[in-house]
Structure formats: structure tokens, C-alpha cells
Scaffold this motif. Structure first.
Motif, PDB file in Angstrom:
ATOM      1  N   MET A 137       0.823  -1.209   0.000  1.00  0.00           N
ATOM      2  CA  MET A 137       0.000   0.000   0.000  1.00  0.00           C
ATOM      3  C   MET A 137       0.862   1.266   0.000  1.00  0.00           C
ATOM      4  O   MET A 137       0.544   2.248  -0.670  1.00  0.00           O
ATOM      5  N   LEU A 138       1.999   1.244   0.730  1.00  0.00           N
ATOM      6  CA  LEU A 138       2.887   2.422   0.699  1.00  0.00           C
ATOM      7  C   LEU A 138       3.426   2.646  -0.712  1.00  0.00           C
ATOM      8  O   LEU A 138       3.567   3.783  -1.164  1.00  0.00           O
ATOM      9  N   ARG A 139       3.694   1.546  -1.398  1.00  0.00           N
ATOM     10  CA  ARG A 139       4.174   1.679  -2.778  1.00  0.00           C
ATOM     11  C   ARG A 139       3.057   2.267  -3.640  1.00  0.00           C
ATOM     12  O   ARG A 139       3.306   3.122  -4.483  1.00  0.00           O
ATOM     13  N   ARG A 140       1.836   1.828  -3.380  1.00  0.00           N
ATOM     14  CA  ARG A 140       0.678   2.306  -4.145  1.00  0.00           C
ATOM     15  C   ARG A 140       0.501   3.830  -4.005  1.00  0.00           C
ATOM     16  O   ARG A 140       0.074   4.495  -4.937  1.00  0.00           O
ATOM     17  N   VAL A 141       0.817   4.364  -2.826  1.00  0.00           N
ATOM     18  CA  VAL A 141       0.684   5.813  -2.646  1.00  0.00           C
ATOM     19  C   VAL A 141       2.002   6.534  -2.968  1.00  0.00           C
ATOM     20  O   VAL A 141       2.213   7.679  -2.565  1.00  0.00           O
ATOM     21  N   ALA A 142       2.868   5.832  -3.701  1.00  0.00           N
ATOM     22  CA  ALA A 142       4.094   6.416  -4.255  1.00  0.00           C
ATOM     23  C   ALA A 142       5.083   6.866  -3.186  1.00  0.00           C
ATOM     24  O   ALA A 142       5.696   7.924  -3.281  1.00  0.00           O
ATOM     25  N   ILE A 143       5.228   6.040  -2.129  1.00  0.00           N
ATOM     26  CA  ILE A 143       6.281   6.289  -1.149  1.00  0.00           C
ATOM     27  C   ILE A 143       7.492   5.453  -1.567  1.00  0.00           C
ATOM     28  O   ILE A 143       7.385   4.230  -1.707  1.00  0.00           O
ATOM     29  N   MET A 161       4.927  13.042   2.870  1.00  0.00           N
ATOM     30  CA  MET A 161       5.035  11.591   3.101  1.00  0.00           C
ATOM     31  C   MET A 161       4.040  11.136   4.164  1.00  0.00           C
ATOM     32  O   MET A 161       3.409  10.086   4.049  1.00  0.00           O
ATOM     33  N   ARG A 162       3.959  11.936   5.233  1.00  0.00           N
ATOM     34  CA  ARG A 162       3.016  11.584   6.307  1.00  0.00           C
ATOM     35  C   ARG A 162       1.592  11.563   5.772  1.00  0.00           C
ATOM     36  O   ARG A 162       0.811  10.686   6.117  1.00  0.00           O
ATOM     37  N   GLN A 163       1.266  12.556   4.919  1.00  0.00           N
ATOM     38  CA  GLN A 163      -0.082  12.594   4.363  1.00  0.00           C
ATOM     39  C   GLN A 163      -0.320  11.356   3.485  1.00  0.00           C
ATOM     40  O   GLN A 163      -1.382  10.750   3.533  1.00  0.00           O
ATOM     41  N   ARG A 164       0.700  10.964   2.729  1.00  0.00           N
ATOM     42  CA  ARG A 164       0.571   9.748   1.910  1.00  0.00           C
ATOM     43  C   ARG A 164       0.398   8.512   2.789  1.00  0.00           C
ATOM     44  O   ARG A 164      -0.386   7.617   2.474  1.00  0.00           O
ATOM     45  N   ALA A 165       1.162   8.464   3.897  1.00  0.00           N
ATOM     46  CA  ALA A 165       1.056   7.311   4.800  1.00  0.00           C
ATOM     47  C   ALA A 165      -0.356   7.251   5.402  1.00  0.00           C
ATOM     48  O   ALA A 165      -0.944   6.162   5.534  1.00  0.00           O
ATOM     49  N   MET A 166      -0.903   8.424   5.723  1.00  0.00           N
ATOM     50  CA  MET A 166      -2.253   8.427   6.304  1.00  0.00           C
ATOM     51  C   MET A 166      -3.283   7.982   5.269  1.00  0.00           C
ATOM     52  O   MET A 166      -4.223   7.253   5.594  1.00  0.00           O
ATOM     53  N   ILE A 167      -3.109   8.407   4.030  1.00  0.00           N
ATOM     54  CA  ILE A 167      -4.021   7.963   2.962  1.00  0.00           C
ATOM     55  C   ILE A 167      -3.914   6.442   2.803  1.00  0.00           C
ATOM     56  O   ILE A 167      -4.916   5.739   2.682  1.00  0.00           O
ATOM     57  N   ALA A 168      -2.676   5.925   2.860  1.00  0.00           N
ATOM     58  CA  ALA A 168      -2.465   4.471   2.753  1.00  0.00           C
ATOM     59  C   ALA A 168      -3.199   3.747   3.880  1.00  0.00           C
ATOM     60  O   ALA A 168      -3.861   2.725   3.659  1.00  0.00           O
ATOM     61  N   MET A 169      -3.118   4.290   5.103  1.00  0.00           N
ATOM     62  CA  MET A 169      -3.780   3.649   6.236  1.00  0.00           C
ATOM     63  C   MET A 169      -5.293   3.666   6.068  1.00  0.00           C
ATOM     64  O   MET A 169      -5.978   2.684   6.372  1.00  0.00           O
ATOM     65  N   ALA A 170      -5.814   4.802   5.582  1.00  0.00           N
ATOM     66  CA  ALA A 170      -7.266   4.900   5.391  1.00  0.00           C
ATOM     67  C   ALA A 170      -7.731   3.886   4.343  1.00  0.00           C
ATOM     68  O   ALA A 170      -8.769   3.247   4.495  1.00  0.00           O
TER      69      ALA A 170
END
Ligand SMILES: Nc1ncnc2c1ncn2[C@@H]1O[C@H](COP(=O)(O)OP(=O)(O)O)[C@@H](O)[C@H]1O
Ligand SMILES: [Mg+2]
Length: 324
Positions: A137-143, A161-170
Motif C-alpha cells: 500500500m505504501l508503494r501504491r501511494v508512491a512512497i 510523506m506523512r499525508q501519503r502514509a495516512m491515505i495508505a492507512m485509510a
């Protein structure tokens, strides 16, 4: 059209303040369509975050009244017992906040927090398998370098990055409803554009409904299917994005659009003259009457109901047929 995922009727939220009762939501009527992205727009102080708080039932301690109907896939959310509501949060309803630091726990790694989210849905999953899913999922949000990021703490990541990580978690929560409250406001313009591009790209992976809260009408027009314009604790206009943007029925929507087109200097948006209403002493008639260029005597005296218009639209203006 299918029955909406969420049907909100006459939602009222009031809270006690030193100056008297704040009438935060004053009879909100709104549908959230299945699999649709609903943009909720309006100036700061219009009640957008309070609406999200009602959907999560995460309300401040000074609330004195919460009434009306919030039917979520047939279940009355306002009547759910607190334990059931808590179980829904992060599973059926997930939230992306403006500031990811409020949602991420500073003392746990990103990986541990993602595994927690995965296990809320899938309690028996071994940690190694959950970490693999988190990495994907982190890869999916381009981290970049997602495996290494799993062992990072939130403060070791940049804001974007944090915002991407939060989107990944959601997204890992696989919710029926994803609430995003001003998810890009705290970011600089370049990162904001990247996150918007990411949300647009993720649209097709996500089967649930999304509520995207923003004071930025342009962002919403780009991403959303439907629009709800809030002002003074009410929905003043709603409908599919394209016709609403092309020909607003409510003078407030028109004023917001004019701000997007105009510039207030230094690259800032122009603002509507006057102030949003004081929730302790809201205007007795139409909430927008004191700032409305078209207001007539009736507007100051009589609050307009949200009335249906063509193309699945509705607006709360006494005169929308005449001028729009
Ligand atoms: N707990 C509270 N007590 C009193 N007033 C509140 C409370 N929460 C929000 N408000 C007021 O309600 C209005 C709407 O707030 P909010 O939902 O945060 O709007 P938005 O997200 O659109 O900026 C604001 O005037 C705000 O000051
Ligand atoms: Mg807000």
C-alpha cells in the motif's frame, strides 16, 4: 438512482459557549451516494468539520444537542451504542485529517500503525503478512523505499510523506466511507498538487464513497462527482459537480466561484466581502442574506428551505428560479 450510502436529514448540532448556545449545524439535509465522491465546500466556519465529526460521532464535550437522522446503509448512526460506533471508526468509516500528526501516533513506527489498521479488519493475519500488505500500500501511494519507511517514526517523514502514509492507512481499512477533511491545506502548493494527483489516481481502486471537505472549490471540481455547498451550518446548494459549477443556483455558490477566479493578491484567493455568521446569533432569515448582493426583504425574514431543482440539484434560495 440507488439508495444513497448515507442519508442525512435535519441534522442539528448545538454546543454551550460562554456567550450562549452555538448553533453549529442548523438542519443539514444531504445524501452521500454509493461509490461517489462528494465535495463539501464553504468558507471556514461553515460547519464542514462539524458535519464530519457527526458522521464519526467524535463530538466535543460542550455539545448540548445532536438530533436528526444520519442513516448509514440503513443503520441510524446517531442511535448506535458507543461501543458499536467505536468499532465502525477505522473500519466502516475512516478519516484523513488535515494534519497527519493528529492521526499518527508519534511513539509507534509507521509499520506498527499500519499493521494495527490491517488487523482491525483481519484480526488473525500474521505480522509478516500484514507488513507485506502495508508495504504494497505504501508503494501504491508512491512512497519510495516502502520497506524501509515501515520502520520509520512519523517525525522522520516529510509532511507530504506523512499525508501519503495516512491515505495508505485509510485505504487499508477498506471503509465504506472515507472522510477527508482539508487533506491538502497544511501542505505547500507543489505537494498539494501531488496529493491531489494521487487521490485522483486512487479513485478507481476504491469502491467506497468519499467525502472530500475543502474550502477550495477548484480542487473539489477536479476530483468530485457531487458537490454540497455549506454556509452557516446549512447545506445551501447541492448537486452533480458539473452543472453546479457551470450555473450555480445559490448566490453563495456564485460568490465562492468568483473568489476562485479572482485573486486576492500574492496568489491568494479573493474573499467574499463580510463575515460568516456568528453561530451564537445566526441571522433569522436566509443565513447568507446579510452578504447577498440579491437579498430582498423576504430573505432577511424567512429562512429558505433546500428545494429540489432540475438535474438532481437542490438549492436553498427563495429566488433561484428567477435569477439563475
Ligand atoms: N465545540 C464547539 N463549541 C462552540 N462552537 C463550535 C464548536 N465547534 C465548532 N464551533 C463553531 O461552529 C462553526 C463551524 O465550525 P467548523 O465545523 O469547524 O467549520 P469549518 O470546518 O467549515 O471551518 C464555527 O463558528 C465554530 O467556531
Ligand atoms: Mg474545518
Amino acid at each position: 438512482m440507488d439508495a444513497p450510502l448515507v442519508r442525512i436529514r435535519d441534522l442539528v448540532l448545538e454546543a454551550a459557549t460562554a456567550r450562549g448556545t452555538a448553533r453549529i449545524l442548523r438542519g443539514v439535509d444531504l445524501d452521500i451516494g454509493r461509490g461517489r465522491i462528494l465535495g463539501v465546500v464553504g468558507e471556514s466556519g461553515s460547519g464542514k468539520s462539524s458535519l464530519a465529526a457527526c458522521l464519526l460521532r467524535l463530538l466535543p464535550g460542550n455539545v448540548t444537542r445532536l438530533s436528526g437522522e444520519v442513516a448509514f446503509d440503513g443503520t441510524d448512526l446517531l442511535a448506535l451504542d458507543p461501543a458499536a460506533m467505536a468499532a465502525w471508526r477505522g473500519t466502516r468509516i475512516a478519516m484523513i485529517f488535515q494534519d497527519p500528526m493528529t492521526a499518527l501516533n508519534p511513539v509507534f513506527t509507521i509499520g506498527t500503525q499500519m499493521v494495527d489498521v490491517i488487523r482491525r479488519r483481519d484480526p488473525g493475519l500474521p505480522r509478516a503478512a500484514a507488513l507485506d500488505r502495508a508495504e504494497t500500500m505504501l508503494r501504491r501511494v508512491a512512497i519510495a523505499d516502502p520497506r524501509a519507511r515501515l520502520s520509520a517514526y512519523p517525525h522522520q517523514l516529510s509532511g507530504g510523506m506523512r499525508q501519503r502514509a495516512m491515505i495508505a492507512m485509510a485505504l487499508l481499512a477498506g471503509p465504506d466511507l472515507l472522510l477527508a477533511d482539508e487533506p491538502t491545506t497544511a501542505l505547500d502548493a507543489t505537494v498539494e498538487a501531488q496529493i491531489v494527483a494521487l487521490l485522483e489516481e486512487l479513485r478507481s481502486d476504491f469502491a467506497g464513497s468519499i467525502v472530500l471537505i475543502s474550502h477550495h472549490l477548484g480542487l473539489v471540481a477536479q476530483l468530485c462527482d457531487d458537490l454540497a455547498v455549506m454556509y452557516g451550518g446549512r447545506v445551501v446548494e447541492t448537486g452533480p459537480v458539473a452543472p453546479v459549477i457551470a450555473a450555480p443556483r445559490h448566490p453563495y455558490t456564485r460568490a465562492l466561484l468568483a473568489c476562485e477566479i479572482g485573486e486576492g493578491g500574492e496568489g491568494r484567493l479573493a474573499s467574499i466581502p463580510g463575515d460568516v455568521p456568528d453561530p451564537v446569533a445566526p441571522p433569522p432569515g436566509c443565513v447568507f442574506a446579510p452578504r447577498c448582493p440579491r437579498a430582498e426583504a423576504r430573505c432577511a425574514a424567512e429562512p429558505p428551505a433546500l428545494r429540489a431543482a432540475s438535474e438532481g440539484r437542490a438549492a436553498a434560495c427563495h429566488f433561484f428560479e428567477e435569477w439563475s
